[in-house]
Design a protein around this motif. Structure first.
Motif, PDB file in Angstrom:
ATOM      1  N   VAL A  42       0.876  -1.158   0.000  1.00 47.99           N
ATOM      2  CA  VAL A  42       0.000   0.000   0.000  1.00 47.99           C
ATOM      3  C   VAL A  42       0.914   1.209   0.000  1.00 47.99           C
ATOM      4  CG1 VAL A  42      -1.827   1.212   1.237  1.00 47.99           C
ATOM      5  CG2 VAL A  42      -1.608  -1.264   1.462  1.00 47.99           C
ATOM      6  N   ARG A  48      -3.276   0.290  -3.556  1.00 52.36           N
ATOM      7  CA  ARG A  48      -2.756  -1.039  -3.286  1.00 52.36           C
ATOM      8  C   ARG A  48      -2.196  -1.662  -4.549  1.00 52.36           C
ATOM      9  NH1 ARG A  48      -4.918  -3.097   1.418  1.00 52.36           N
ATOM     10  NH2 ARG A  48      -6.358  -1.676   2.466  1.00 52.36           N
ATOM     11  N   LEU A 117       6.137  -5.111   6.494  1.00 52.12           N
ATOM     12  CA  LEU A 117       7.146  -4.060   6.480  1.00 52.12           C
ATOM     13  C   LEU A 117       6.451  -2.720   6.439  1.00 52.12           C
ATOM     14  CD1 LEU A 117       9.448  -5.611   3.781  1.00 52.12           C
ATOM     15  CD2 LEU A 117      10.078  -5.233   6.160  1.00 52.12           C
ATOM     16  N   ARG A 118       6.995  -1.782   7.134  1.00 47.16           N
ATOM     17  CA  ARG A 118       6.405  -0.450   7.129  1.00 47.16           C
ATOM     18  C   ARG A 118       7.422   0.582   6.726  1.00 47.16           C
ATOM     19  NH1 ARG A 118       1.759  -1.302  10.440  1.00 47.16           N
ATOM     20  NH2 ARG A 118       2.006  -3.482  10.964  1.00 47.16           N
ATOM     21  N   GLY A 119       6.919   1.619   6.087  1.00 49.10           N
ATOM     22  CA  GLY A 119       7.781   2.726   5.727  1.00 49.10           C
ATOM     23  C   GLY A 119       7.131   4.016   6.127  1.00 49.10           C
ATOM     24  N   PRO A 120       7.773   5.112   5.774  1.00 49.29           N
ATOM     25  CA  PRO A 120       7.193   6.410   6.087  1.00 49.29           C
ATOM     26  C   PRO A 120       5.985   6.655   5.197  1.00 49.29           C
ATOM     27  CG  PRO A 120       9.103   6.682   4.696  1.00 49.29           C
ATOM     28  CD  PRO A 120       8.999   5.218   4.995  1.00 49.29           C
ATOM     29  N   HIS A 154      13.167  -6.751   2.673  1.00 46.00           N
ATOM     30  CA  HIS A 154      13.628  -5.367   2.660  1.00 46.00           C
ATOM     31  C   HIS A 154      14.061  -4.927   1.271  1.00 46.00           C
ATOM     32  CE1 HIS A 154      13.510  -5.006   7.040  1.00 46.00           C
ATOM     33  NE2 HIS A 154      13.577  -3.720   6.803  1.00 46.00           N
ATOM     34  N   GLU A 155      14.710  -5.832   0.569  1.00 44.51           N
ATOM     35  CA  GLU A 155      15.149  -5.482  -0.782  1.00 44.51           C
ATOM     36  C   GLU A 155      13.943  -5.261  -1.695  1.00 44.51           C
ATOM     37  OE1 GLU A 155      18.244  -4.817  -1.824  1.00 44.51           O
ATOM     38  OE2 GLU A 155      18.854  -5.023   0.263  1.00 44.51           O
ATOM     39  N   ASN A 157      11.058  -4.254  -0.780  1.00 41.18           N
ATOM     40  CA  ASN A 157      10.443  -2.994  -0.385  1.00 41.18           C
ATOM     41  C   ASN A 157      11.249  -1.803  -0.898  1.00 41.18           C
ATOM     42  OD1 ASN A 157       8.080  -2.313   0.750  1.00 41.18           O
ATOM     43  ND2 ASN A 157       8.903  -1.922   2.778  1.00 41.18           N
ATOM     44  N   LYS A 158      12.564  -1.985  -0.928  1.00 43.01           N
ATOM     45  CA  LYS A 158      13.407  -0.902  -1.412  1.00 43.01           C
ATOM     46  C   LYS A 158      13.074  -0.632  -2.884  1.00 43.01           C
ATOM     47  CE  LYS A 158      17.736  -1.203   0.291  1.00 43.01           C
ATOM     48  NZ  LYS A 158      19.142  -1.637   0.221  1.00 43.01           N
ATOM     49  N   LEU A 161       9.676   1.012  -3.167  1.00 44.67           N
ATOM     50  CA  LEU A 161       9.724   2.419  -2.791  1.00 44.67           C
ATOM     51  C   LEU A 161      10.371   3.251  -3.889  1.00 44.67           C
ATOM     52  CD1 LEU A 161       8.765   3.857  -0.239  1.00 44.67           C
ATOM     53  CD2 LEU A 161      11.151   4.103   0.388  1.00 44.67           C
ATOM     54  N   GLU A 168      12.797   9.384  -3.349  1.00 41.71           N
ATOM     55  CA  GLU A 168      13.144   8.726  -2.077  1.00 41.71           C
ATOM     56  C   GLU A 168      12.620   9.517  -0.882  1.00 41.71           C
ATOM     57  OE1 GLU A 168      14.984   6.293   0.886  1.00 41.71           O
ATOM     58  OE2 GLU A 168      14.860   5.848  -1.225  1.00 41.71           O
ATOM     59  N   VAL A 169      13.000  10.765  -0.779  1.00 42.32           N
ATOM     60  CA  VAL A 169      12.503  11.584   0.318  1.00 42.32           C
ATOM     61  C   VAL A 169      11.884  12.836  -0.269  1.00 42.32           C
ATOM     62  CG1 VAL A 169      13.071  12.911   2.351  1.00 42.32           C
ATOM     63  CG2 VAL A 169      14.333  10.811   1.838  1.00 42.32           C
ATOM     64  N   SER A 171       9.706  14.385   1.518  1.00 43.25           N
ATOM     65  CA  SER A 171       9.672  15.123   2.789  1.00 43.25           C
ATOM     66  C   SER A 171       8.503  16.088   2.951  1.00 43.25           C
ATOM     67  CB  SER A 171      10.992  15.867   3.003  1.00 43.25           C
ATOM     68  OG  SER A 171      10.876  17.216   2.602  1.00 43.25           O
ATOM     69  N   LEU A 232       2.577  11.760   7.183  1.00 39.32           N
ATOM     70  CA  LEU A 232       3.824  12.209   6.581  1.00 39.32           C
ATOM     71  C   LEU A 232       4.976  12.157   7.573  1.00 39.32           C
ATOM     72  CD1 LEU A 232       2.448  15.279   4.598  1.00 39.32           C
ATOM     73  CD2 LEU A 232       3.272  13.132   3.640  1.00 39.32           C
TER      74      LEU A 232
ATOM     75  N   PHE B  78      12.706   9.444  10.162  1.00 42.03           N
ATOM     76  CA  PHE B  78      11.254   9.440  10.267  1.00 42.03           C
ATOM     77  C   PHE B  78      10.630   9.505   8.893  1.00 42.03           C
ATOM     78  CE2 PHE B  78       7.433  10.309  12.686  1.00 42.03           C
ATOM     79  CZ  PHE B  78       7.711   9.518  13.770  1.00 42.03           C
ATOM     80  N   GLN B  79      11.374   9.990   7.947  1.00 45.69           N
ATOM     81  CA  GLN B  79      10.834  10.171   6.598  1.00 45.69           C
ATOM     82  C   GLN B  79      11.152   8.999   5.678  1.00 45.69           C
ATOM     83  OE1 GLN B  79       9.257  13.074   5.875  1.00 45.69           O
ATOM     84  NE2 GLN B  79      10.059  14.616   7.249  1.00 45.69           N
ATOM     85  N   ARG B  80      12.051   8.139   6.084  1.00 50.64           N
ATOM     86  CA  ARG B  80      12.400   7.049   5.172  1.00 50.64           C
ATOM     87  C   ARG B  80      12.203   5.691   5.834  1.00 50.64           C
ATOM     88  NH1 ARG B  80      17.843   9.198   2.854  1.00 50.64           N
ATOM     89  NH2 ARG B  80      17.478  11.292   3.640  1.00 50.64           N
ATOM     90  N   PHE B  81      12.469   4.691   5.069  1.00 44.12           N
ATOM     91  CA  PHE B  81      12.377   3.375   5.676  1.00 44.12           C
ATOM     92  C   PHE B  81      13.647   2.590   5.425  1.00 44.12           C
ATOM     93  CE2 PHE B  81      12.123   1.343   1.753  1.00 44.12           C
ATOM     94  CZ  PHE B  81      11.935  -0.013   1.894  1.00 44.12           C
ATOM     95  N   THR B  82      14.523   3.135   4.607  1.00 44.02           N
ATOM     96  CA  THR B  82      15.778   2.445   4.352  1.00 44.02           C
ATOM     97  C   THR B  82      16.834   2.966   5.315  1.00 44.02           C
ATOM     98  OG1 THR B  82      16.089   4.085   2.633  1.00 44.02           O
ATOM     99  CG2 THR B  82      15.430   1.897   1.936  1.00 44.02           C
ATOM    100  N   ARG B 118       9.881   0.273  11.956  1.00 45.65           N
ATOM    101  CA  ARG B 118       8.542   0.647  12.375  1.00 45.65           C
ATOM    102  C   ARG B 118       7.741  -0.575  12.727  1.00 45.65           C
ATOM    103  NH1 ARG B 118       8.037   5.954  10.123  1.00 45.65           N
ATOM    104  NH2 ARG B 118      10.060   6.152   9.139  1.00 45.65           N
ATOM    105  N   MET B 150      20.798  -5.338   9.575  1.00 46.35           N
ATOM    106  CA  MET B 150      19.351  -5.352   9.389  1.00 46.35           C
ATOM    107  C   MET B 150      18.711  -6.419  10.277  1.00 46.35           C
ATOM    108  SD  MET B 150      16.865  -4.106   7.708  1.00 46.35           S
ATOM    109  CE  MET B 150      17.443  -3.392   6.169  1.00 46.35           C
TER     110      MET B 150
END
Lengths: 237, 237
Positions: A42, A48, A117-120, A154-155, A157-158, A161, A168-169, A171, A232, B78-82, B118, B150
């Motif tokens: 998501v 999704r 896995l969670r991200g910002p 993680h890979e 998800n990277k 993202l 990437e950011v 912000s 955010l 806080f803004q990223r996940f990597t 997270r 990791m």
DNA sequence: TTCTGCCTCGCCATTTATGGGGAGGGTGAA
DNA sequence: TTCACCCTCCCCATAAATGGCGAGGCAGAA
């Protein structure tokens, strides 16, 4: 073990288009020699996406039946952060049992393992592994691969993202310190009057901050602004 | 490499009390042969905890100066996940530069690497590695250990979570489907009237859901309820 | 069966938030 | 220096949310 991990990662590194996720799940499934691999995420806008080896029949049925709203795997993972063996989930409700039976009928294996896995920015992803096996076999499979799978997830998800937010950011719009403070207090449940008192300023001034933050965040009202600021990662409640 | 990872994990496995985190960071620091290791986390109630090898002088100063509110490492993560190499962060602001200089003066190394993690319920954790080194040395250190770290970070977090929420899944107060839907729409910025129209119910009914959710969440007002629901992972905006 | 929880709807009065308008002083960047 | 942005304060009118009262039907659990 290390060699296998390298193989897994190679599969993921080859993903260079959006469609590549599909192939990667197939590749991973074949390397692991299991029934299904599904990656589901998501993004920050709440859209999704899914890529995986489930039959299109099952995917269609899943969407048609709106299983998203009750899938114990999704629901369970949303509440935890550790990978979960499906056996540990709560399958007691009638709807969950019907769902499980339906899944089996559509070629989904009886055992599963999911890494959340969670991200910002509200990013949330799941790497699902699925297989037909006995409890013992599945336990052994998990304990053998869990470390590698964590890295793999993680890979994945990277990659996801990098497609989702190329910068990437991004912000988002930065809030001024006072705006952040004001929004934070409001998010903690204080009324404008209370928040103003807490900050030692007049309620009107506080209002200016909230309004200003609201505009920066493109929010329709205060509640929306708080939700956006939280999503955010601009504030912590 | 695999052997080292085993050593790292052993250090973490030995954590059996809250205070054990401190010892684990020391152990990890010595194994990695770097200047500092710090594990920092924010639990589901927004309380902050830290365990690490920073001098108490620096910790005191950090708190005293309220660096929490502007630390680029915290803010960036806080803004990223990597995981992030501190060099990649935005140190351009005056405050950030002053902070960095202050940190160096208190024995913090010039290089850093931070893994953000997270979890559900607003859990957010950071594993910080810190060292004095050249950019090249640090790059090599990172590329050598990033995979292991990791895993280490996840194990740390698993421990932290086991102390934070002994039941693993306390899952908070579950909202009913309609309550979830209502809160979600409100969080997206709709007014009660709009949300009610969207759900095809009377505004009053929608109000009942919001009120009910508010009580379940122990929130003082709608905005607070939305903030809590978001933090608890009960809704996605 | 009884009870609890969920879903649905209505009216009332009060408090609170919102959307405009204005004003002045500060600081940092171009 | 000028311009932009931040911080602070004020008034007014309207829209919206809140708190508390009531009601009924329907499902699943004890």
């Amino acid at each position: 073990m290390a060699t296998e991990l390298q193989d897994f990662l190679e599969v993921i590194q080859q993903v260079d288009t959006f469609e590549g996720f599909q192939e990667a799940t197939v590749g991973l499934r074949d390397l692991l020699n299991i029934t299904h691999v599904v990656y589901h995420w998501v993004n920050s806008v709440g859209e999704r996406f899914g890529a995986g080896t489930y039959s299109s029949d099952w995917v269609d049925r899943y969407l048609e039946k709106d299983y998203l709203r009750m899938d114990p795997v999704l629901f369970g993972c949303f509440q935890r952060f550790t990978p979960v063996n499906w056996k540990q989930l709560d399958w007691s409700s009638k709807a969950a049992k019907a769902f499980f039976r339906d899944a089996l009928d559509h070629g989904v294996g009886n055992q599963g393992y999911t890494i959340p896995l969670r991200g910002p920015n509200g990013q949330f992803a799941l790497l699902n592994l699925n297989h037909n096996a006995t409890d013992d076999q599945w336990e052994r499979f998990i304990s053998r691969y869990e470390r590698d799978l964590m890295i793999v997830a993680h890979e994945f998800n990277k990659k996801a993202l990098s497609f989702d937010a190329p910068g990437e950011v991004q912000s988002g719009p930065a809030l001024s310190p006072r705006e952040t403070a004001a929004i934070t207090l409001i998010a903690r449940g204080l009324s404008r009057g209370q928040a103003a008192a807490e900050m030692g300023i007049s309620e009107h001034t506080l209002r200016v901050y909230i309004e200003s933050a609201r505009h920066k965040l493109g929010a329709m009202n205060t509640t929306h602004a708080v939700a956006r600021a939280l999503s955010l990662g601009l504030i912590i409640v």
